[in-house]
Each structure stands twice: as structure tokens, then as C-alpha cells.
Write a protein that holds these residues in place. Structure first.
Motif, PDB file in Angstrom:
ATOM      1  N   ILE A 210       8.653  -3.898  19.471  1.00  0.00           N
ATOM      2  CA  ILE A 210       8.142  -4.497  18.393  1.00  0.00           C
ATOM      3  C   ILE A 210       8.277  -3.738  17.313  1.00  0.00           C
ATOM      4  CG2 ILE A 210       5.783  -3.694  19.215  1.00  0.00           C
ATOM      5  CD1 ILE A 210       4.573  -6.314  17.991  1.00  0.00           C
ATOM      6  N   ASN A 211       7.981  -2.390  17.319  1.00  0.00           N
ATOM      7  CA  ASN A 211       7.920  -1.583  16.346  1.00  0.00           C
ATOM      8  C   ASN A 211       9.370  -1.355  15.521  1.00  0.00           C
ATOM      9  OD1 ASN A 211       5.254  -0.787  16.209  1.00  0.00           O
ATOM     10  ND2 ASN A 211       5.791   1.132  17.665  1.00  0.00           N
ATOM     11  N   GLU A 212      10.435  -1.433  16.648  1.00  0.00           N
ATOM     12  CA  GLU A 212      11.968  -1.346  15.822  1.00  0.00           C
ATOM     13  C   GLU A 212      12.180  -2.636  15.516  1.00  0.00           C
ATOM     14  OE1 GLU A 212      13.491   1.771  19.534  1.00  0.00           O
ATOM     15  OE2 GLU A 212      13.778  -0.254  19.605  1.00  0.00           O
ATOM     16  N   THR A 213      11.698  -3.822  16.017  1.00  0.00           N
ATOM     17  CA  THR A 213      12.220  -4.942  15.375  1.00  0.00           C
ATOM     18  C   THR A 213      11.534  -5.200  13.897  1.00  0.00           C
ATOM     19  OG1 THR A 213      12.406  -6.061  17.580  1.00  0.00           O
ATOM     20  CG2 THR A 213      12.128  -7.532  15.717  1.00  0.00           C
ATOM     21  N   LEU A 214      10.277  -4.953  13.972  1.00  0.00           N
ATOM     22  CA  LEU A 214       9.565  -5.119  12.644  1.00  0.00           C
ATOM     23  C   LEU A 214      10.101  -4.071  11.770  1.00  0.00           C
ATOM     24  CD1 LEU A 214       5.813  -5.427  13.761  1.00  0.00           C
ATOM     25  CD2 LEU A 214       7.280  -7.119  13.110  1.00  0.00           C
ATOM     26  N   ALA A 215      10.753  -3.125  11.948  1.00  0.00           N
ATOM     27  CA  ALA A 215      11.240  -1.972  10.950  1.00  0.00           C
ATOM     28  C   ALA A 215      12.540  -2.721  10.501  1.00  0.00           C
ATOM     29  CB  ALA A 215      11.449  -0.694  11.776  1.00  0.00           C
ATOM     30  N   LYS A 216      13.115  -3.389  11.383  1.00  0.00           N
ATOM     31  CA  LYS A 216      14.390  -4.255  10.954  1.00  0.00           C
ATOM     32  C   LYS A 216      14.045  -5.260   9.878  1.00  0.00           C
ATOM     33  CE  LYS A 216      17.887  -2.033  13.332  1.00  0.00           C
ATOM     34  NZ  LYS A 216      18.828  -1.328  12.808  1.00  0.00           N
ATOM     35  N   PHE A 217      13.103  -5.870  10.343  1.00  0.00           N
ATOM     36  CA  PHE A 217      12.400  -6.843   9.531  1.00  0.00           C
ATOM     37  C   PHE A 217      12.412  -6.337   7.796  1.00  0.00           C
ATOM     38  CE2 PHE A 217      10.122  -9.961  12.788  1.00  0.00           C
ATOM     39  CZ  PHE A 217      11.341 -10.324  13.150  1.00  0.00           C
ATOM     40  N   LYS A 218      11.481  -5.408   7.713  1.00  0.00           N
ATOM     41  CA  LYS A 218      11.431  -4.674   6.387  1.00  0.00           C
ATOM     42  C   LYS A 218      12.864  -3.953   5.883  1.00  0.00           C
ATOM     43  CE  LYS A 218       8.406  -1.361   4.041  1.00  0.00           C
ATOM     44  NZ  LYS A 218       7.608  -0.202   4.028  1.00  0.00           N
ATOM     45  N   GLU A 219      13.518  -3.716   6.612  1.00  0.00           N
ATOM     46  CA  GLU A 219      14.957  -3.064   5.968  1.00  0.00           C
ATOM     47  C   GLU A 219      15.716  -4.156   5.376  1.00  0.00           C
ATOM     48  OE1 GLU A 219      18.911  -1.052   7.859  1.00  0.00           O
ATOM     49  OE2 GLU A 219      17.405  -1.192   9.101  1.00  0.00           O
TER      50      GLU A 219
ATOM     51  N   ASN B  97      14.634  -7.446   4.895  1.00  0.00           N
ATOM     52  CA  ASN B  97      13.816  -8.405   3.994  1.00  0.00           C
ATOM     53  C   ASN B  97      13.596  -9.723   4.725  1.00  0.00           C
ATOM     54  OD1 ASN B  97      13.563  -6.835   1.644  1.00  0.00           O
ATOM     55  ND2 ASN B  97      15.463  -7.645   0.962  1.00  0.00           N
ATOM     56  N   ILE B  98      13.481  -9.614   6.358  1.00  0.00           N
ATOM     57  CA  ILE B  98      13.073 -10.500   7.216  1.00  0.00           C
ATOM     58  C   ILE B  98      11.675 -10.918   6.822  1.00  0.00           C
ATOM     59  CG2 ILE B  98      13.004 -11.584   9.336  1.00  0.00           C
ATOM     60  CD1 ILE B  98      15.480  -9.644   9.775  1.00  0.00           C
TER      61      ILE B  98
ATOM     62  N   LYS C 295       6.472 -15.861  -2.986  1.00  0.00           N
ATOM     63  CA  LYS C 295       6.106 -14.569  -2.472  1.00  0.00           C
ATOM     64  C   LYS C 295       7.247 -13.820  -1.733  1.00  0.00           C
ATOM     65  CE  LYS C 295       2.262 -12.647   0.088  1.00  0.00           C
ATOM     66  NZ  LYS C 295       1.026 -12.780   1.112  1.00  0.00           N
ATOM     67  N   HIS C 296       7.799 -14.643  -1.048  1.00  0.00           N
ATOM     68  CA  HIS C 296       9.053 -14.040  -0.201  1.00  0.00           C
ATOM     69  C   HIS C 296      10.038 -13.446  -0.785  1.00  0.00           C
ATOM     70  CE1 HIS C 296       7.967 -16.907   3.380  1.00  0.00           C
ATOM     71  NE2 HIS C 296       7.233 -16.049   3.436  1.00  0.00           N
ATOM     72  N   HIS C 297      10.371 -14.071  -2.306  1.00  0.00           N
ATOM     73  CA  HIS C 297      11.367 -13.669  -3.080  1.00  0.00           C
ATOM     74  C   HIS C 297      10.894 -12.478  -3.704  1.00  0.00           C
ATOM     75  CE1 HIS C 297      14.474 -16.476  -2.918  1.00  0.00           C
ATOM     76  NE2 HIS C 297      13.678 -17.518  -2.717  1.00  0.00           N
ATOM     77  N   GLU C 298       9.447 -12.223  -4.144  1.00  0.00           N
ATOM     78  CA  GLU C 298       8.947 -11.126  -4.476  1.00  0.00           C
ATOM     79  C   GLU C 298       8.861  -9.954  -3.584  1.00  0.00           C
ATOM     80  OE1 GLU C 298       5.264 -12.624  -5.592  1.00  0.00           O
ATOM     81  OE2 GLU C 298       5.692 -13.701  -7.586  1.00  0.00           O
ATOM     82  N   ILE C 299       8.594 -10.213  -2.589  1.00  0.00           N
ATOM     83  CA  ILE C 299       8.669  -9.195  -1.330  1.00  0.00           C
ATOM     84  C   ILE C 299       9.943  -8.650  -1.328  1.00  0.00           C
ATOM     85  CG2 ILE C 299       8.692  -8.726   1.035  1.00  0.00           C
ATOM     86  CD1 ILE C 299       6.298 -10.612   1.135  1.00  0.00           C
ATOM     87  N   ALA C 300      10.972  -9.445  -1.241  1.00  0.00           N
ATOM     88  CA  ALA C 300      12.556  -8.973  -1.244  1.00  0.00           C
ATOM     89  C   ALA C 300      12.975  -8.309  -2.548  1.00  0.00           C
ATOM     90  CB  ALA C 300      13.266 -10.131  -1.089  1.00  0.00           C
ATOM     91  N   ALA C 301      12.409  -8.569  -3.702  1.00  0.00           N
ATOM     92  CA  ALA C 301      12.817  -7.982  -4.995  1.00  0.00           C
ATOM     93  C   ALA C 301      12.014  -6.593  -4.850  1.00  0.00           C
ATOM     94  CB  ALA C 301      12.340  -8.667  -6.261  1.00  0.00           C
ATOM     95  N   HIS C 302      10.931  -6.516  -4.241  1.00  0.00           N
ATOM     96  CA  HIS C 302      10.138  -5.322  -4.399  1.00  0.00           C
ATOM     97  C   HIS C 302      10.728  -4.108  -3.362  1.00  0.00           C
ATOM     98  CE1 HIS C 302       6.939  -2.377  -2.798  1.00  0.00           C
ATOM     99  NE2 HIS C 302       6.572  -2.353  -4.078  1.00  0.00           N
ATOM    100  N   ASN C 303      11.143  -4.731  -2.141  1.00  0.00           N
ATOM    101  CA  ASN C 303      11.834  -3.979  -1.145  1.00  0.00           C
ATOM    102  C   ASN C 303      13.160  -3.386  -1.617  1.00  0.00           C
ATOM    103  OD1 ASN C 303       9.646  -4.273   0.662  1.00  0.00           O
ATOM    104  ND2 ASN C 303      10.852  -5.884   1.676  1.00  0.00           N
ATOM    105  N   ASN C 304      13.978  -4.187  -2.524  1.00  0.00           N
ATOM    106  CA  ASN C 304      15.392  -3.836  -3.061  1.00  0.00           C
ATOM    107  C   ASN C 304      15.111  -3.021  -4.099  1.00  0.00           C
ATOM    108  OD1 ASN C 304      16.550  -5.466  -1.354  1.00  0.00           O
ATOM    109  ND2 ASN C 304      16.508  -7.320  -2.686  1.00  0.00           N
ATOM    110  N   ARG C 305      13.956  -2.434  -4.786  1.00  0.00           N
ATOM    111  CA  ARG C 305      13.834  -1.668  -5.896  1.00  0.00           C
ATOM    112  C   ARG C 305      14.219  -0.241  -5.317  1.00  0.00           C
ATOM    113  NH1 ARG C 305       8.039  -3.725  -8.018  1.00  0.00           N
ATOM    114  NH2 ARG C 305       8.833  -5.808  -8.822  1.00  0.00           N
TER     115      ARG C 305
END
Length: 304
Positions: free
Chosen positions: A47-56, A58-59, A294-304
Motif C-alpha cells: 500500500i505504501n509503495e502504491t500510494l507513493a506511485k500515485f503521488k509520483e 499524479n494519480i 481540484k484534481h488539476h490543481e493537485i497535478a499542477a502543484h505536484n509538477n512544480r
């Protein structure tokens, strides 16, 4: 070099495991591609590895299915507790859970999608009268259905863990009467009906409510075979009903390959990639404009 999509992603095909899973720690040497995948060593790592991939990657939303019964709880509930805004809780892969249990889970807010439905592993076809009540329930409760046909695990599954599985029983057109009798049901065919491309095109043409996910075929198959199949669906005009999925099982690094297989497809426009990765699933799931923003805002924030 194909342009890369870096916006939000919805994964329509994620699996959760618990201590009962035989997959934990398993290595997979892919006979189709020669690639090696190392399995997570525990449910916690998984679960930790999968959720890390989610963040990496933008899932921002994922349909998560458990391996075993949800009668007395499920690992998907733990996933949901970790990431309630991301996880959509599904049903076990091969088990036809009792309708009473499903109604209870739905009432408790612990059931969002009837996926992954895969009774074919036990030799039960979607046309079997035992399956019909689940389609009735899905239509009644407006629960999306994700239905598995092929592939059925690694090559040769009929000789190992799934002796009743047959490739000849996986043709998408067997859904025709099911769709006609359940016209309001939201359904996606898992693995996009591979390898029955012509059948899949016919089904999608005749029944505009049918979507597909491309989980597992986007990393299990040789890249050229996957691209040929995907291009066949896109060229036939169905690019707006194709949804990304990884079907990572225990091999979390497969998510990287699944995403790369779409980004490397030079025949896809950026608009088509955005559709496959996010827009088509957002429409299928009926996400609100606020959630999409909100999802697009999350992705934009992660891509900074």
C-alpha cells in the motif's frame, strides 16, 4: 519523441492485498517482454509503495479491488482510510459476494464500484444466470461495473491456478443481451477485450455506453502489440471511451510501464492522452466540476 502527459490520472484498475495473498514477495519474469518485476514484500509495503506511485504520477483517483472476501472487512477499507479522496472501493476479483453483503457495504459507504468482476476464473461466464442479479444491482444502485475477460493472469493460467479459464469464452460480444436488458448500467470491459479487437469494436459501436480499461495489457504485452491494439480502438473512433488502468497486482513498478506505454504512443495526440489518462474516466464516473478542478490543481502543484 512523443509528447508526455503530466496532468491528473485516474487509475481504473488497482489491487489491494492482505496476508492471505500468495503474490506477496513474488517475482514475475514476463515471458512476453523479458522484463522482471519484483513484488512488494508485505501488504503494508504494497500500500505504501502504491500510494507513493500515485503521488509520483499524479494519480488522483483509483478503483481498488481486494483479492478475497469482503464479508468481514477488506484491505480496500484500509486503503480508503489512508486516502479517502482517492480510493474507490471495489469487490473481490473472482468471488461473487452475496448481494446482501454488497447492499450492506453500499449503505455503509464502503462500496463504490463492482470491479473487478472476474468469475471467469471459476468458469462462470457473464451470461450465467448466477451473474445477472449483480447487473440488476448495479443498475439499481447506479454502481459502475468493471468486468474482466482476458488476459487471465500469466500465459498458461488454465494449467496452474485457473483450470476452468478458457480463452474462447472471453469474447466481448457475449455482453450484447446483457447490455440490452440493462440499458442504464455503466460498464467498462477490463483489459479492453484483448485480443478480440474486432469484437470489441463491434460491441462499442453497437452499445455507446460501453467503456474499456487498458489495465495489464499496457505493461504485460510487448509494447508494439499493445500499441497496435490501442490504435485499432482509437482509429475506430472510440478514443473517448478508453480509460487508463494499471492492474499492478503485487508489482508496483508496473505502474511506471503502464503510464509510459501511453506516453510513448506517437499516434496519440495530447488531447487523446488526456482523455485516456483522465477525462474519459472522469466522465464515466460522473465526477463533479469541482472535483475535476481540484484534481488539476493537485497535478499542477505536484509538477512544480
Amino acid at each position: 519523441m512523443a509528447d508526455r502527459y503530466d496532468g491528473p490520472i485516474i487509475d481504473m484498475h488497482i489491487h489491494a492485498v492482505d496476508d492471505r495473498s500468495a503474490q506477496i514477495g513474488m517475482e514475475y519474469n514476463n515471458p512476453q517482454t523479458g522484463q522482471q518485476f519484483l513484488g512488494s514484500k508485505s501488504p503494508k509495503e504494497h500500500i505504501n509503495e502504491t500510494l507513493a506511485k500515485f503521488k509520483e504520477h499524479n494519480i488522483v483517483k483509483a478503483v481498488v479491488s481486494p483479492e478475497f472476501s469482503i464479508e468481514k472487512g477488506s484491505p480496500t477499507e484500509e486503503w480508503y482510510n489512508y486516502a479517502p479522496e482517492t480510493v474507490l472501493m471495489g469487490v473481490p476479483w473472482t468471488e461473487l459476494v452475496s448481494l446482501d453483503t454488497l447492499r450492506q457495504k453500499y449503505a455503509e459507504g464502503k462500496l463504490h464500484v463492482l470491479a473487478e468482476m472476474a468469475p471467469m476464473y471459476n468458469g462462470i461466464l457473464p451470461t450465467d444466470e448466477r451473474v445477472t442479479p449483480y447487473f440488476d444491482l448495479a443498475e439499481e444502485l447506479d454502481l459502475p461495473v468493471g468486468y474482466h475477460l482476458l488476459p487471465g493472469g500469466p500465459p498458461g493460467a488454465a494449467y496452474t491456478f485457473a483450470p476452468k479459464l478458457r480463452a474462447a469464452q472471453a469474447k466481448p460480444l457475449q455482453f450484447e443481451e446483457i447490455l440490452v436488458s440493462h440499458p442504464k448500467m455503466k460498464i467498462y470491459i477490463i483489459h479492453a477485450g484483448w485480443p478480440y479487437l474486432e469484437d470489441m469494436k463491434a460491441l462499442m459501436y453497437a452499445h455507446p455506453q460501453v467503456y474499456v480499461d487498458i489495465g495489464v495489457i499496457d505493461w504485460l504485452l510487448p509494447r508494439q502489440e499493445f500499441h497496435n491494439y490501442l490504435k485499432g480502438l482509437v482509429d475506430a473512433g472510440f478514443g473517448n471511451r478508453i480509460m487508463y488502468g494499471s492492474d499492478q497486482m503485487i508489482w508496483v513498478d508496473a505502474i511506471d510501464d503502464a503510464i509510459e506505454s501511453i506516453n510513448s504512443a506517437e499516434f496519440l495526440t495530447m488531447e487523446q492522452k488526456a482523455g485516456i489518462f483522465y477525462n474519459n474516466a472522469a466522465r464515466f464516473l460522473g465526477l463533479s466540476e469541482d472535483e475535476i478542478m481540484k484534481h488539476h490543481e493537485i497535478a499542477a502543484h505536484n509538477n512544480r
